[in-house]
Design an enzyme around this catalytic site. Structure first.
Site, PDB file in Angstrom:
ATOM      1  N   LEU A  29       0.831  -1.208   0.000  1.00  0.00           N
ATOM      2  CA  LEU A  29       0.000   0.000   0.000  1.00  0.00           C
ATOM      3  C   LEU A  29       0.862   1.254   0.000  1.00  0.00           C
ATOM      4  O   LEU A  29       1.848   1.344   0.740  1.00  0.00           O
ATOM      5  CB  LEU A  29      -0.916   0.032   1.231  1.00  0.00           C
ATOM      6  CG  LEU A  29      -1.855  -1.160   1.437  1.00  0.00           C
ATOM      7  CD1 LEU A  29      -1.309  -2.052   2.544  1.00  0.00           C
ATOM      8  CD2 LEU A  29      -3.256  -0.699   1.810  1.00  0.00           C
ATOM      9  N   ASP A  30       0.490   2.204  -0.845  1.00  0.00           N
ATOM     10  CA  ASP A  30       1.071   3.534  -0.765  1.00  0.00           C
ATOM     11  C   ASP A  30       0.512   4.205   0.490  1.00  0.00           C
ATOM     12  O   ASP A  30      -0.505   3.766   1.036  1.00  0.00           O
ATOM     13  CB  ASP A  30       0.699   4.322  -2.028  1.00  0.00           C
ATOM     14  CG  ASP A  30       1.319   5.712  -2.048  1.00  0.00           C
ATOM     15  OD1 ASP A  30       2.445   5.862  -1.547  1.00  0.00           O
ATOM     16  OD2 ASP A  30       0.675   6.638  -2.559  1.00  0.00           O
ATOM     17  N   LYS A  31       1.154   5.262   0.956  1.00  0.00           N
ATOM     18  CA  LYS A  31       0.690   5.948   2.174  1.00  0.00           C
ATOM     19  C   LYS A  31      -0.271   7.098   1.866  1.00  0.00           C
ATOM     20  O   LYS A  31      -1.433   7.063   2.256  1.00  0.00           O
ATOM     21  CB  LYS A  31       1.879   6.476   2.977  1.00  0.00           C
ATOM     22  CG  LYS A  31       1.464   7.214   4.268  1.00  0.00           C
ATOM     23  CD  LYS A  31       2.658   7.700   5.048  1.00  0.00           C
ATOM     24  CE  LYS A  31       3.277   8.942   4.430  1.00  0.00           C
ATOM     25  NZ  LYS A  31       2.410  10.158   4.598  1.00  0.00           N
ATOM     26  N   LYS A  37       9.699   1.419  -6.327  1.00  0.00           N
ATOM     27  CA  LYS A  37       8.454   0.755  -5.913  1.00  0.00           C
ATOM     28  C   LYS A  37       8.205  -0.481  -6.773  1.00  0.00           C
ATOM     29  O   LYS A  37       7.816  -1.540  -6.265  1.00  0.00           O
ATOM     30  CB  LYS A  37       7.269   1.720  -6.032  1.00  0.00           C
ATOM     31  CG  LYS A  37       7.185   2.765  -4.940  1.00  0.00           C
ATOM     32  CD  LYS A  37       5.876   3.538  -5.031  1.00  0.00           C
ATOM     33  CE  LYS A  37       5.775   4.585  -3.925  1.00  0.00           C
ATOM     34  NZ  LYS A  37       4.497   5.322  -3.957  1.00  0.00           N
ATOM     35  N   VAL A  39      -1.736  -1.264  -3.962  1.00  0.00           N
ATOM     36  CA  VAL A  39      -2.776  -0.251  -3.841  1.00  0.00           C
ATOM     37  C   VAL A  39      -2.123   1.125  -3.861  1.00  0.00           C
ATOM     38  O   VAL A  39      -1.231   1.399  -3.055  1.00  0.00           O
ATOM     39  CB  VAL A  39      -3.579  -0.414  -2.529  1.00  0.00           C
ATOM     40  CG1 VAL A  39      -4.771   0.540  -2.516  1.00  0.00           C
ATOM     41  CG2 VAL A  39      -4.039  -1.851  -2.353  1.00  0.00           C
TER      42      VAL A  39
END
Length: 449
Positions: A138-140, A322, A339
């Site tokens: 997950l990205d923040k 990433k 995500v």
């Protein structure tokens, strides 16, 4: 002179000459697009079980039906009409209606249910991929958090009151369009402190700003980074300690001075979405490992990760980094979901087993690269989608095994001469109806565990 000028740089004062040293194909955006297409090209489509099975099943049934007439009639000299009837019965019951329809009905029912909840799934293979997810990255920002800074700490120093610190700072920040400035103004109003009237606002790029407060005896307000305040004020050990503490928590500090020492420090953080922690915990309960991949610094990532229960964090990542992390996570043929929302996430979304874009606030590149788009940005939809996908895969397996079991039973009866056309038609249509009704129950699959 000699500094590198990046695309999108604004020259607000004076005149400069700029020499172009790179073409548009060298821009970060162009590299992100190239990475995205390369990642998509490397993704292999998995063949459906039914397609593999049909390549063997259909010729075998045709061969058995032919032998069912040839062997008893021409080799064993038995009744032609009886064995032709058995062969036709075999072809009827072996018709793969239930087998063929078992997968698409379940898939379309699952996709329809997901769409009704605000999740657009781009195809059946991504329903299958979601059901097999073992790790979710997950990205923040704008995924776990809203991406909008809010005031988390108001720390007055040297006898300054909370009202004076917030109202004076907000009065100066009223002139700024920076998101941090707007957060301070909102915090002051929320606490009932009307921002003080100010004038002579000046922004110092990359450092902070100054203004004159017309309420507090025309005091000059200095606000921004601690290093900017130290340019005009004596060093403050207390201020340095507080800034370090806030930084360790992943927060941004706005240091404020009224011209005599440090008046206080305002800490800001990114607001976590209310459903993020619950969604992460649901994923963990389901046996899925959450991992954070963020372009923000490690401290900011650690702070948010602790709030929502994520143990593994990778911070300060560029778009290609990433994507590399996703490749590492996918080693040993593990299913990894990604995500994200931004263009920086596009390569990682494309190279993952299934990419999920926070669609409503997401960039076009992220939505284009992703396999699932969450149109309402609810992270809690992801556990629901995985449960729905697992239920769909379970129904496909049950449908397929049930249909094959009925087929095998009636094929055996036909081979030994104990079946008839009426039973064959009833069984074939009956199994098909059961498969359809069983699959359509996915439309009513609930969001709760």
């Amino acid at each position: 002179p000699g500094d590198t000028v990046f695309a999108g740089t604004l020259n607000k004062n004076g005149y400069i000459e700029v020499e172009t040293t790179k073409t548009s194909s060298d821009t970060t955006f162009a590299k992100i697009i190239r990475l995205t297409f390369e990642a998509q090209a490397n993704k292999a489509d998995t063949q459906k079980f039914i397609q593999k099975f049909a390549r063997v099943y259909t010729p075998c049934i045709m061969a058995i039906a032919g032998l069912l007439v040839v062997i008893p009639v021409f080799m064993l000299k038995q009744d032609l009409n009886h064995w032709i009837e058995q062969a036709i019965t075999l072809l009827v019951i072996a018709c793969p209606c239930a087998l063929v329809i078992s997968t698409p009905v379940a898939i379309f029912a699952a996709i329809g249910n997901a769409s009704a909840k605000g999740a657009l799934v781009k195809g059946g293979k991504f329903i299958e991929a979601l059901a097999r997810v073992e790790i979710i990255a997950l990205d923040k920002t704008r995924t776990i958090t809203f991406g909008n800074p809010i005031v988390s700490d108001v720390l007055p120093l040297n006898g300054t009151s909370r009202e004076e610190l917030l109202a004076c700072t907000a009065g100066a920040e009223m002139f700024s369009e920076h998101p941090l400035a707007q957060a301070v103004v909102n915090a002051s109003k929320r606490e009932g402190f009307e921002p003080h009237r100010a004038e002579a606002f000046q922004s110092v790029a990359g450092k902070g700003a100054t203004a004159k407060c017309l309420v507090c005896e025309d005091e000059t307000i200095y606000l921004g980074k601690l290093s900017f305040i130290h340019e005009s004020q004596a060093r403050s050990a207390d201020a340095e300690k507080i800034v370090q503490q806030l930084s360790a928590q992943g927060k941004t500090s706005v240091v404020v001075s009224f011209g005599e020492g440090v008046a206080g420090i305002i800490g800001l953080t990114d607001e976590i979405k209310p459903d993020s922690a619950k969604a992460i915990q649901e994923l963990i309960v389901m046996g899925i490992e959450p991992v954070m991949l963020t372009g923000d610094n490690e401290h900011a990532g650690q702070f948010v990760a602790q709030q929502v229960g994520i143990q593994k964090i990778y911070g300060g990542l560029m778009p290609d980094e990433k994507a590399r992390r996703i490749q590492e996570l996918r080693e040993n043929n593990r299913y990894v979901a990604m995500v994200g929302d931004g263009v920086n996430d596009a390569p990682a979304l494309a190279i993952s087993s299934v990419g999920i874009a926070m669609g409503a606030a997401g960039s076009d590149a992220a939505i284009e690269s992703a396999n699932v788009a969450l149109m309402n940005d609810k992270l809690s939809l992801i556990p629901f989608l995985i449960r729905l996908s697992r239920a769909a895969l379970f129904r496909i397996k049950i449908n397929t095994l049930g249909a094959i079991a009925v087929k095998i039973t009636f094929v055996a009866l036909a081979v030994f001469g104990f079946s008839n056309l009426v039973l064959a038609i009833a069984a074939d249509v009956g199994v098909t109806l059961v498969v359809i009704l069983f699959s359509l129950r996915l439309l009513r699959f609930k969001e709760e565990i």
